[in-house]
Design a protein around this motif. Structure first.
Motif, mmCIF file in Angstrom:
data_model
loop_
_atom_site.group_PDB
_atom_site.id
_atom_site.type_symbol
_atom_site.label_atom_id
_atom_site.label_comp_id
_atom_site.label_asym_id
_atom_site.label_seq_id
_atom_site.Cartn_x
_atom_site.Cartn_y
_atom_site.Cartn_z
ATOM 1 N N UNK A 274 0.795 -1.394 0.134
ATOM 2 C CA UNK A 274 -0.083 -0.081 -0.102
ATOM 3 C C UNK A 274 0.872 1.215 0.068
ATOM 4 N N UNK A 275 1.953 1.080 0.585
ATOM 5 C CA UNK A 275 2.739 2.331 0.675
ATOM 6 C C UNK A 275 3.590 2.447 -0.462
ATOM 7 N N UNK A 276 4.003 1.437 -1.040
ATOM 8 C CA UNK A 276 4.726 1.556 -2.552
ATOM 9 C C UNK A 276 3.758 2.028 -3.421
ATOM 10 N N UNK A 277 2.589 1.694 -3.378
ATOM 11 C CA UNK A 277 1.578 2.052 -4.650
ATOM 12 C C UNK A 277 1.345 3.659 -4.334
ATOM 13 N N UNK A 278 1.085 3.891 -3.294
ATOM 14 C CA UNK A 278 0.807 5.258 -2.852
ATOM 15 C C UNK A 278 1.987 6.404 -3.322
ATOM 16 N N UNK A 279 3.107 6.039 -2.907
ATOM 17 C CA UNK A 279 4.434 6.759 -3.299
ATOM 18 C C UNK A 279 4.624 6.823 -4.641
ATOM 19 N N UNK A 280 4.355 5.520 -5.426
ATOM 20 C CA UNK A 280 4.464 5.688 -6.860
ATOM 21 C C UNK A 280 3.511 6.487 -7.658
ATOM 22 N N UNK A 281 2.445 6.294 -6.798
ATOM 23 C CA UNK A 281 1.225 7.110 -7.711
ATOM 24 C C UNK A 281 1.417 8.777 -7.711
ATOM 25 N N UNK A 282 2.152 9.311 -6.484
ATOM 26 C CA UNK A 282 2.570 10.469 -6.240
ATOM 27 C C UNK A 282 3.710 11.038 -7.120
ATOM 28 N N UNK A 283 4.504 10.053 -7.699
ATOM 29 C CA UNK A 283 5.538 10.361 -8.458
ATOM 30 C C UNK A 283 6.746 10.317 -7.850
ATOM 31 N N UNK A 284 6.641 9.994 -6.245
ATOM 32 C CA UNK A 284 7.576 9.909 -5.300
ATOM 33 C C UNK A 284 8.600 8.533 -5.203
ATOM 34 N N UNK A 285 9.876 8.653 -4.925
ATOM 35 C CA UNK A 285 10.649 7.753 -4.712
ATOM 36 C C UNK A 285 9.771 6.694 -3.723
ATOM 37 N N UNK A 286 9.918 5.515 -4.004
ATOM 38 C CA UNK A 286 9.352 4.539 -3.389
ATOM 39 C C UNK A 286 10.059 4.230 -2.025
ATOM 40 N N UNK A 287 9.428 3.572 -0.958
ATOM 41 C CA UNK A 287 10.060 3.460 0.404
ATOM 42 C C UNK A 287 11.471 2.551 0.143
ATOM 43 N N UNK A 288 11.375 1.416 -0.865
ATOM 44 C CA UNK A 288 12.365 0.600 -1.059
ATOM 45 C C UNK A 288 13.634 1.262 -1.549
ATOM 46 N N UNK A 289 13.382 2.129 -2.552
ATOM 47 C CA UNK A 289 14.452 2.765 -3.325
ATOM 48 C C UNK A 289 15.093 3.902 -2.370
ATOM 49 N N UNK A 290 14.246 4.693 -1.492
ATOM 50 C CA UNK A 290 14.722 5.845 -0.831
ATOM 51 C C UNK A 290 15.568 5.088 0.493
ATOM 52 N N UNK A 291 15.034 4.131 0.925
ATOM 53 C CA UNK A 291 15.556 3.424 1.878
ATOM 54 C C UNK A 291 17.063 2.880 1.486
ATOM 55 N N UNK A 292 17.186 2.496 0.548
ATOM 56 C CA UNK A 292 18.445 2.075 -0.075
ATOM 57 C C UNK A 292 19.541 3.038 -0.361
ATOM 58 N N UNK A 293 18.914 4.111 -1.014
ATOM 59 C CA UNK A 293 19.660 5.543 -1.190
ATOM 60 C C UNK A 293 20.099 6.023 0.197
ATOM 61 N N UNK A 294 19.392 6.297 1.108
ATOM 62 C CA UNK A 294 19.724 6.955 2.186
ATOM 63 C C UNK A 294 20.721 6.081 3.135
ATOM 64 N N UNK A 295 20.349 4.721 3.375
ATOM 65 C CA UNK A 295 21.326 3.977 4.151
ATOM 66 C C UNK A 295 22.680 3.593 3.365
ATOM 67 N N UNK A 296 22.707 3.909 1.910
ATOM 68 C CA UNK A 296 24.204 3.901 1.302
ATOM 69 C C UNK A 296 24.827 5.261 1.889
ATOM 70 N N UNK A 297 24.363 6.196 1.827
ATOM 71 C CA UNK A 297 24.606 7.539 2.497
ATOM 72 C C UNK A 297 25.228 7.376 4.210
ATOM 73 N N UNK A 298 24.248 6.612 4.805
ATOM 74 C CA UNK A 298 24.728 6.244 6.308
ATOM 75 C C UNK A 298 25.938 5.685 6.496
ATOM 76 N N UNK A 299 26.102 4.429 5.464
ATOM 77 C CA UNK A 299 27.282 3.632 5.248
ATOM 78 C C UNK A 299 28.573 4.499 5.224
ATOM 79 N N UNK A 300 28.577 5.332 4.223
ATOM 80 C CA UNK A 300 29.560 6.253 3.858
ATOM 81 C C UNK A 300 30.007 7.461 4.925
#
Length: 407
Positions: A274-300
């Motif tokens: 439900x969250x993935x669908x809602x974010x995609x319909x708004x043109x926003x980055x999905x939770x999966x993609x955003x989590x992956x992106x920000x956690x790669x920054x946390x690692x760095x």
């Protein structure tokens, strides 16, 4: 005179079940995790041995872990890497608790046939949708059935809610439910031997999501009361949601996630369709993609600050935590208190007052500083330390005036 005495209460943090802060034990645990679990690895800066000791304790199978999320998906978003690391040791004593029902995280048009349904039924189906997604995520994670507790302490939204448009804010709903939450922690802890610490993970209150901040304060207050009522120490794991990546509070533990664990985390997050669908319909980055992106920054960021000398190419992302331990001021066993006063009569009056408050307390008295120090150190060396010292401000040692603060 007693009426002029100012009591100085000094809390002594001496518990027989204290966490071992031996760094070599922690690093042997970390090596075993990397060799056997193949699901990421833990890093604790060497400057924080207390955090290392708590993480060492977390890595043992007998310590139950309770992960609390403000909404469905919060736990998975912030702690999947840590949970995979713990589950890799074969433990099955991880529990989830979801505070809000998450109903406002679903749009009406995501409910099949919503046009013909009354508002109450739409809400009911939204809540059921979010809870089904959480259960599926727990199953994909590898938790046994029945390990997710849904408290339904409100919608998890601070905006005015129907029907009266004002009385259903999250902050106004969760407070009266504190006892229910504490009792849940007690029910879990009863399954484990007396004195066994319990780990509780929840989000930091340095979070720009209003409801996360309210939840953090609620859980902290409830955990404080749980500790004092049960005498069980709590290993505290504070995590940051995606919105809190830039928060000022500095983490003292990281969980590094390799590609296999990263893929697993993606699978867990995709359960919240439900969250993935809602974010995609708004043109926003999905939770999966955003989590992956920000956690790669946390690692760095972690590689730059916490473990700069290590080669981390095998890891693709990281979660970060603030680790600490909360111990009871007085254990539920024998309570030992030392009363210090130059006047033996005044010391006896204080001792009697303490016994009225805590009849099972063992109260000893000392009438000067040297005697007090001897008793205090002897008790500690003998394995039965005083849990508190109540002292007059003005005490003497060999004829020279000293203060209770110096003691």
């Amino acid at each position: 005179m007693f009426k002029k005495t100012i009591a100085v209460l000094t809390i002594a943090v001496f518990l027989s079940s204290s966490v071992s802060f031996a760094l070599e034990d922690f690093y042997s645990l970390r090596a075993r995790a990397a060799a056997e679990r193949d699901q990421g690895s833990v890093r604790v800066p060497t400057s924080d041995p207390a955090a290392a000791g708590v993480m060492n304790r977390l890595g043992t199978s007998e310590l139950p872990g309770v992960f609390i999320g403000s909404h469905p998906d919060d736990i998975e978003e912030a702690t999947t890497g840590l949970q995979l690391n713990l589950l890799g040791s074969g433990r099955n004593n991880i529990y989830w608790g979801v505070i809000a029902d998450g109903e406002t995280g679903v749009w009406d048009n995501q409910v099949e046939g919503y046009q013909s349904l009354p508002p109450a039924e739409i809400k009911k189906r939204k809540v059921a949708m979010r809870e089904a997604e959480s259960k599926k995520a727990a199953q994909v994670m590898g938790l046994p059935d029945g390990r997710v507790k849904f408290f339904r302490f409100g919608t998890g939204d601070e905006r005015p809610q129907p029907p009266d448009n004002k009385a259903h804010k999250f902050s106004e709903t969760i407070g009266p439910r504190e006892r229910e939450f504490i009792d849940h922690l007690k029910d879990i802890s009863k399954r484990y031997p007396a004195g066994t610490p319990i780990a509780v993970a929840w989000n930091t209150d340095e979070d720009n999501h209003t409801c996360h901040a309210y939840c953090a304060k609620f859980v902290k207050a409830a955990v404080d009361k749980f500790v004092q009522e049960t005498g069980r120490p709590v290993c505290i794991v504070r995590f940051k949601q995606l919105q809190g990546v830039a928060a000022a509070e500095r983490p003292n533990a990281y969980v590094l996630i390799d590609q296999a664990a990263s893929d697993k985390k993606d699978d867990v997050l995709r359960c919240h369709d439900s969250q993935e669908q809602r974010q995609a319909s708004q043109g926003r980055t999905t939770m999966v993609a955003e989590c992956r992106k920000q956690e790669s920054e946390i690692k760095l960021k972690g590689a730059q600050t916490a473990f700069p000398a290590e080669k981390l190419d095998e890891y693709v992302r990281a979660e970060r935590f603030q680790i600490s331990e909360l111990k009871p001021v007085f254990s539920k066993g024998i309570c030992r208190i030392l009363v210090v006063d130059n006047s033996e009569d005044d010391a006896k009056i204080t001792a009697r007052a303490i016994k009225r408050w805590r009849p099972d307390a063992v109260v000893e008295m000392a009438t000067d500083l040297n005697e007090a120090l001897d008793k205090y150190m002897s008790a500690a060396r003998g394995g039965e330390p005083f849990e508190a010292v109540v002292s007059d401000v003005d005490i003497s040692a060999s004829g020279s005036a000293r203060t209770g603060f110096e003691l």
